[in-house]
Design an enzyme around this catalytic site. Structure first.
Site, short mmCIF file in Angstrom:
data_model
loop_
_atom_site.label_atom_id
_atom_site.label_comp_id
_atom_site.label_asym_id
_atom_site.label_seq_id
_atom_site.Cartn_x
_atom_site.Cartn_y
_atom_site.Cartn_z
N CYS A 1 45.72 42.29 40.91
CA CYS A 1 46.96 41.86 41.55
C CYS A 1 47.96 43.08 40.65
CB CYS A 1 47.30 40.68 40.71
SG CYS A 1 48.12 40.40 39.25
N GLU A 2 48.80 43.48 41.46
CA GLU A 2 49.77 44.45 41.28
C GLU A 2 50.87 44.01 40.16
OE1 GLU A 2 51.66 45.88 44.73
OE2 GLU A 2 53.43 44.49 44.48
N HIS A 3 51.01 42.84 39.84
CA HIS A 3 51.94 42.48 38.94
C HIS A 3 51.32 42.51 37.35
CE1 HIS A 3 53.62 40.06 42.33
NE2 HIS A 3 54.34 41.20 42.20
N HIS A 4 49.86 42.09 37.15
CA HIS A 4 49.46 42.22 35.86
C HIS A 4 48.17 43.03 35.92
CE1 HIS A 4 51.38 38.25 36.98
NE2 HIS A 4 51.72 38.37 35.66
N GLN B 1 48.05 39.30 47.40
CA GLN B 1 47.41 38.79 48.41
C GLN B 1 48.03 38.62 49.78
OE1 GLN B 1 45.73 34.88 47.01
NE2 GLN B 1 45.18 34.35 49.19
N HIS C 1 43.24 33.86 41.32
CA HIS C 1 43.94 34.84 40.35
C HIS C 1 43.75 34.67 38.95
CE1 HIS C 1 46.58 36.64 44.01
NE2 HIS C 1 45.93 35.44 44.51
N CYS D 1 45.45 36.18 36.74
CA CYS D 1 46.80 36.01 35.88
C CYS D 1 47.33 34.43 36.15
CB CYS D 1 47.83 36.85 36.87
SG CYS D 1 47.92 36.47 38.42
ZN LIG Z 1 49.20 38.56 38.80
#
Ligand SMILES: [Zn+2]
Length: 205
Positions: free
Chosen positions: A91-94, A132, A160, A162
């Site tokens: 995931c690009e956020h975490h 996603q 996920h 995260c």
């Molecule tokens: Zn994430």
């Protein structure tokens, strides 16, 4: 002087081992409160670098090349479905993993794509920093542009890390996304056929 310039050339051709991701990981380990020099961690920066290079290898996949070798003109106009394609992404956020299954279908218009290419397209987009929703769209869009079918349907189910390890800490909740193009968007009958094929659990499947 010549010695100095030779050195520079060598540096470009063979970067020193401490240039790249590994030294950043070593720094990260120290900042987390670890001793990067202890035995168990000594080779960790190199391993993390190799792992990340693999997990992000999709950036280096030539998708046009992957597809163009495997397009076939065929008189076939029934739905093609490849179900339960496992994938692993970040995931690009975490920068934590998310993983799951993708179900991909299209309705050909006298042209088909080699079946094994569909999981390869999924991997090419999954092995990047992703969300996603975009992953699902990119797989659908790529098949749409390459095969120019009557329609494409993609369903993605994922879990996920995260969400599982941090944040809401929900272990069993999955996220579902879909991308429906052409007939899959416009015709309920086509979409229902796809959903029935995805949900059907026949012998050996
Ligand atoms: Zn994430």
């Amino acid at each position: 002087m010549p010695t100095k310039s030779n050195k520079a050339v060598v540096k470009i051709i063979r970067p020193k081992p401490d240039v790249g991701i590994a030294p950043l990981v070593k720094d990260l380990l120290a900042r987390l409160g670890e001793d990067p020099a202890r035995e168990g961690l000594a080779r960790t920066p190199d391993r993390v670098e190799q792992a990340l290079q693999f997990l992000a290898s999709g950036y280096r996949t030539d998708i046009a090349k992957l597809i163009n070798n495997a397009l076939y003109e065929v008189k076939y106009d029934e739905m093609v479905v490849v179900r339960d394609i496992e994938f692993f992404s970040l995931c690009e956020h975490h920068v934590l993993p998310f993983f799951g299954k993708m179900h991909v279908a299209y309705l050909p218009r006298n042209r088909v794509l080699g079946l094994s290419k569909i999981p390869r397209i999924v991997d090419a987009f999954a092995r990047r920093l992703q969300i996603q929703e975009r992953l699902t769209q990119q797989v659908a869009q790529t098949i749409q542009e390459a095969v120019e079918p009557v329609g494409v349907g993609v369903i993605c189910e994922a879990r996920h890390f995260c969400m599982m390890m941090r944040g809401v800490e929900k272990q069993h909740s999955g996220a579902m996304t879909s991308a429906m193009l052409g007939a899959f968007r416009e015709k309920k009958k086509t979409r229902d056929e796809f959903l029935a094929l995805v949900n059907h659990r026949g012998n050996g499947f």
